[in-house]
Design a protein around this motif. Structure first.
Motif, PDB file in Angstrom:
ATOM      1  N   LEU A  17       3.747  21.936  62.690  1.00  3.94           N
ATOM      2  CA  LEU A  17       4.036  23.267  63.240  1.00  3.94           C
ATOM      3  C   LEU A  17       2.853  23.762  64.061  1.00  3.94           C
ATOM      4  N   VAL A  18       3.157  24.450  65.152  1.00  5.85           N
ATOM      5  CA  VAL A  18       2.122  25.141  65.927  1.00  5.85           C
ATOM      6  C   VAL A  18       2.284  26.636  65.699  1.00  5.85           C
ATOM      7  N   ILE A  19       1.191  27.319  65.419  1.00  3.74           N
ATOM      8  CA  ILE A  19       1.209  28.788  65.353  1.00  3.74           C
ATOM      9  C   ILE A  19       0.332  29.285  66.492  1.00  3.74           C
ATOM     10  N   THR A  20       0.855  30.174  67.314  1.00  2.00           N
ATOM     11  CA  THR A  20       0.035  30.740  68.386  1.00  2.00           C
ATOM     12  C   THR A  20      -0.371  32.151  67.993  1.00  2.00           C
ATOM     13  N   LEU A  21      -1.657  32.399  67.983  1.00  2.00           N
ATOM     14  CA  LEU A  21      -2.183  33.728  67.632  1.00  2.00           C
ATOM     15  C   LEU A  21      -2.965  34.238  68.845  1.00  2.00           C
ATOM     16  N   GLY A  22      -2.383  35.178  69.574  1.00  2.00           N
ATOM     17  CA  GLY A  22      -3.078  35.697  70.750  1.00  2.00           C
ATOM     18  C   GLY A  22      -2.111  36.352  71.722  1.00  2.00           C
ATOM     19  N   GLY A  23      -2.570  36.502  72.959  1.00  2.00           N
ATOM     20  CA  GLY A  23      -1.738  37.109  73.993  1.00  2.00           C
ATOM     21  C   GLY A  23      -0.829  36.081  74.654  1.00  2.00           C
ATOM     22  N   GLY A  24      -0.319  36.449  75.827  1.00  2.00           N
ATOM     23  CA  GLY A  24       0.629  35.591  76.524  1.00  2.00           C
ATOM     24  C   GLY A  24       0.048  34.253  76.939  1.00  2.00           C
ATOM     25  N   VAL A  25      -1.236  34.217  77.214  1.00  5.14           N
ATOM     26  CA  VAL A  25      -1.855  32.955  77.622  1.00  5.14           C
ATOM     27  C   VAL A  25      -1.780  31.940  76.482  1.00  5.14           C
ATOM     28  N   ILE A  26      -2.169  32.382  75.309  1.00  3.48           N
ATOM     29  CA  ILE A  26      -2.152  31.503  74.135  1.00  3.48           C
ATOM     30  C   ILE A  26      -0.711  31.127  73.759  1.00  3.48           C
ATOM     31  N   GLY A  27       0.181  32.107  73.807  1.00  5.38           N
ATOM     32  CA  GLY A  27       1.583  31.844  73.461  1.00  5.38           C
ATOM     33  C   GLY A  27       2.221  30.843  74.411  1.00  5.38           C
ATOM     34  N   ASP A  28       1.962  31.012  75.707  1.00  2.00           N
ATOM     35  CA  ASP A  28       2.545  30.102  76.710  1.00  2.00           C
ATOM     36  C   ASP A  28       1.973  28.687  76.571  1.00  2.00           C
ATOM     37  N   LEU A  29       0.665  28.618  76.378  1.00  2.00           N
ATOM     38  CA  LEU A  29       0.003  27.310  76.276  1.00  2.00           C
ATOM     39  C   LEU A  29       0.376  26.592  74.967  1.00  2.00           C
ATOM     40  N   GLY A  30       0.230  27.295  73.848  1.00  2.00           N
ATOM     41  CA  GLY A  30       0.558  26.686  72.547  1.00  2.00           C
ATOM     42  C   GLY A  30       2.035  26.325  72.474  1.00  2.00           C
ATOM     43  N   GLY A  31       2.877  27.187  73.027  1.00  2.00           N
ATOM     44  CA  GLY A  31       4.313  26.912  73.045  1.00  2.00           C
ATOM     45  C   GLY A  31       4.644  25.698  73.898  1.00  2.00           C
ATOM     46  N   PHE A  32       3.929  25.554  74.995  1.00  2.00           N
ATOM     47  CA  PHE A  32       4.139  24.400  75.880  1.00  2.00           C
ATOM     48  C   PHE A  32       3.760  23.103  75.155  1.00  2.00           C
ATOM     49  N   VAL A  33       2.649  23.138  74.456  1.00  2.00           N
ATOM     50  CA  VAL A  33       2.230  21.956  73.694  1.00  2.00           C
ATOM     51  C   VAL A  33       3.292  21.625  72.637  1.00  2.00           C
ATOM     52  N   ALA A  34       3.794  22.655  71.949  1.00  3.87           N
ATOM     53  CA  ALA A  34       4.839  22.421  70.935  1.00  3.87           C
ATOM     54  C   ALA A  34       6.107  21.863  71.592  1.00  3.87           C
ATOM     55  N   ALA A  35       6.378  22.288  72.820  1.00 10.00           N
ATOM     56  CA  ALA A  35       7.605  21.840  73.507  1.00 10.00           C
ATOM     57  C   ALA A  35       7.543  20.363  73.870  1.00 10.00           C
ATOM     58  N   ILE A  36       6.356  19.869  74.201  1.00  7.71           N
ATOM     59  CA  ILE A  36       6.297  18.488  74.700  1.00  7.71           C
ATOM     60  C   ILE A  36       5.771  17.494  73.665  1.00  7.71           C
ATOM     61  N   TYR A  37       5.076  17.965  72.639  1.00 11.92           N
ATOM     62  CA  TYR A  37       4.526  17.024  71.659  1.00 11.92           C
ATOM     63  C   TYR A  37       5.686  16.342  70.921  1.00 11.92           C
ATOM     64  N   GLN A  38       5.720  15.062  70.978  1.00  9.98           N
ATOM     65  CA  GLN A  38       6.812  14.277  70.371  1.00  9.98           C
ATOM     66  C   GLN A  38       8.186  14.859  70.716  1.00  9.98           C
ATOM     67  N   ARG A  39       8.370  15.242  71.934  1.00 10.34           N
ATOM     68  CA  ARG A  39       9.615  15.833  72.479  1.00 10.34           C
ATOM     69  C   ARG A  39       9.990  17.150  71.824  1.00 10.34           C
ATOM     70  N   GLY A  40       9.015  17.796  71.208  1.00  5.96           N
ATOM     71  CA  GLY A  40       9.300  19.147  70.713  1.00  5.96           C
ATOM     72  C   GLY A  40       9.132  19.292  69.211  1.00  5.96           C
ATOM     73  N   ILE A  41       8.168  20.114  68.809  1.00  4.91           N
ATOM     74  CA  ILE A  41       8.014  20.443  67.386  1.00  4.91           C
ATOM     75  C   ILE A  41       8.110  21.969  67.256  1.00  4.91           C
ATOM     76  N   ASP A  42       8.223  22.436  66.024  1.00  5.45           N
ATOM     77  CA  ASP A  42       8.393  23.873  65.785  1.00  5.45           C
ATOM     78  C   ASP A  42       7.144  24.664  66.166  1.00  5.45           C
ATOM     79  N   PHE A  43       7.381  25.893  66.590  1.00  7.47           N
ATOM     80  CA  PHE A  43       6.230  26.794  66.749  1.00  7.47           C
ATOM     81  C   PHE A  43       6.613  28.222  66.418  1.00  7.47           C
TER      82      PHE A  43
END
Ligand SMILES: NC(=O)c1ccc[n+]([C@@H]2O[C@H](COP(=O)([O-])OP(=O)(O)OC[C@H]3O[C@@H](n4cnc5c(N)ncnc54)[C@H](O)[C@@H]3O)[C@@H](O)[C@H]2O)c1
Ligand SMILES: [Zn+2]
Length: 360
Positions: free
Chosen positions: A99-125
């Motif tokens: 699981l990815v947890i993003t703690l921060g503003g839009g920059v962190i949310g967009d970046l962490g969410g992007f990593v979660a979207a592509i890591y092994q074709r998508g993991i939870d965040f």
């Protein structure tokens, strides 16, 4: 705490809004099932303020938790940082049930969410937004992305979070500029979809400027409800979701031409809303009373910002490269009344240039 549902079938999730709810994250995560590993994506500014609190509430031992620290700033919302976080995930044997947890503003949310979207074709965040902008906008809806050196958010995906946790107490440490930046996206919802909400913001402008918690909680809740309803209708922006881009075509051009970092995203959006309002009025799409109401509310919330003097042709060129261009036609979201907008792709570029030169 308030609970809202974003109804997207198998990808549905809850938005939880409350005061001091950061420490509830561990309990709330139980319903999502046990994650094999967790990466906390954040930056030093936010981690110093809320990292310990969040970790305490998570109650996860250090072996399962990896800290994905990213330097603070829009200029780090890049493939380079995404790659670094992916390296970290591989190194720590993250798998499909991590699981990815993003703690921060839009920059962190967009970046962490992007990593979660592509890591092994998508993991939870899970999104834990700590700026007003991220609470009312970027944490909800599943758009995740990093910037290309020549264009914002050019590399991204649609990947919905499993949960959004909004702790309103985090707003008290936010700088005035960042707070106002989030207000721009909040006003946007009133203009595009809800005249009553717009009136609520007008009536409570003083309390909003004082960051009154009750008023803020309502404003965040209503913004999330409106965004959720739009996303439920059009998850992948093939139609109605485009109305969320009010002020953004102008705004992105201002952000790009003045160099990333000169303005906050919401500041540029505020300028864009003012320009779109003036353009709509000029085209007789919007009456004078509603134009004045919009400009007055922007003013009352400190968002009637001077548009920088940038060459209009340069701005227009960037606007035409925007992702919102379809079949080579520039599409603009224009207010037609408070609470209603139209999407137009037939506006004369000369008139847009004129508005950019002489906004009044
Ligand atoms: N995905 C979407 O749908 C969507 C929508 C709108 C905006 N965005 C993106 O969001 C980004 C802008 O987000 P932002 O305005 O939140 O900026 P940001 O993430 O850069 O945060 C602004 C600043 O506030 C600091 N900060 C965060 N929380 C804080 C807190 N509680 N107290 C004190 N400081 C705090 C950050 O460290 C940063 O310095 C842009 O990259 C934009 O493209 C995405
Ligand atoms: Zn935005």
């Amino acid at each position: 705490m308030d609970r809202l549902k974003v109804d997207l079938g198998a990808r549905s999730y809850e938005i939880i809004i409350g005061s001091g709810v950061l420490k509830e994250l561990g309990v709330l995560l139980h319903s999502l099932g046990q994650a094999s590993r967790i990466m906390l994506v954040t930056n030093p500014t936010v981690y110093d303020l809320y990292g310990e609190q969040l970790r305490g509430g998570l109650g996860v031992d250090d072996k399962r938790l990896v800290l994905g620290m990213v330097p603070d700033g829009e200029e780090y919302k890049t493939m380079v940082q995404a790659q670094r976080l992916i390296d970290l995930a591989v190194e720590h044997h993250f798998d499909r049930s991590s699981l990815v947890i993003t703690l921060g503003g839009g920059v962190i949310g967009d970046l962490g969410g992007f990593v979660a979207a592509i890591y092994q074709r998508g993991i939870d965040f899970v999104q834990v937004p700590t700026t007003l902008l991220a609470m009312v906008d970027s944490s909800v809806g599943g758009k995740v992305a990093v910037n290309h050196p020549r264009a914002k958010n050019m590399i991204g995906a649609f990947h919905q979070p499993r949960l959004v946790l909004i702790d309103t107490t985090t707003l008290y440490t936010l700088s005035l500029r960042d707070y106002r930046s989030g207000l721009a996206e909040t006003i946007k919802y009133g203009i595009i979809a809800d005249r009553d909400f717009f009136a609520y913001l007008q009536e409570n402008a003083g309390l909003i400027n004082r960051r009154d918690e009750t008023v803020l909680r309502h404003a965040i809740r209503r913004s999330c409800e409106i965004k959720a309803a739009i996303v439920e209708d059009d998850e992948r922006e093939s139609g109605v979701r485009a109305i969320l881009n009010l002020g953004h075509t102008f705004g992105h051009a201002i952000e790009t031409c003045s160099g990333y970092g000169a303005y906050r995203h919401g500041e540029a959006v505020a300028m864009g809303i003012v320009l779109a309002t003036r353009l709509a009025h000029r085209l007789n799409l919007l009456d004078t009373t509603d134009k004045e109401s919009i400009l007055a509310l922007m003013d009352a919330l400190g968002l009637n910002l001077p548009v920088p003097k940038l060459p209009p042709q340069e701005l227009l060129n960037v606007m035409c490269q925007d992702k919102k261009v379809r079949h080579g036609r520039l599409r603009l979201v224009l207010p037609t009344a408070v609470g209603r907008v139209a999407i137009r792709d037939d506006i004369d570029p000369a008139l847009i240039a004129e508005i950019l030169c002489k906004p009044d």
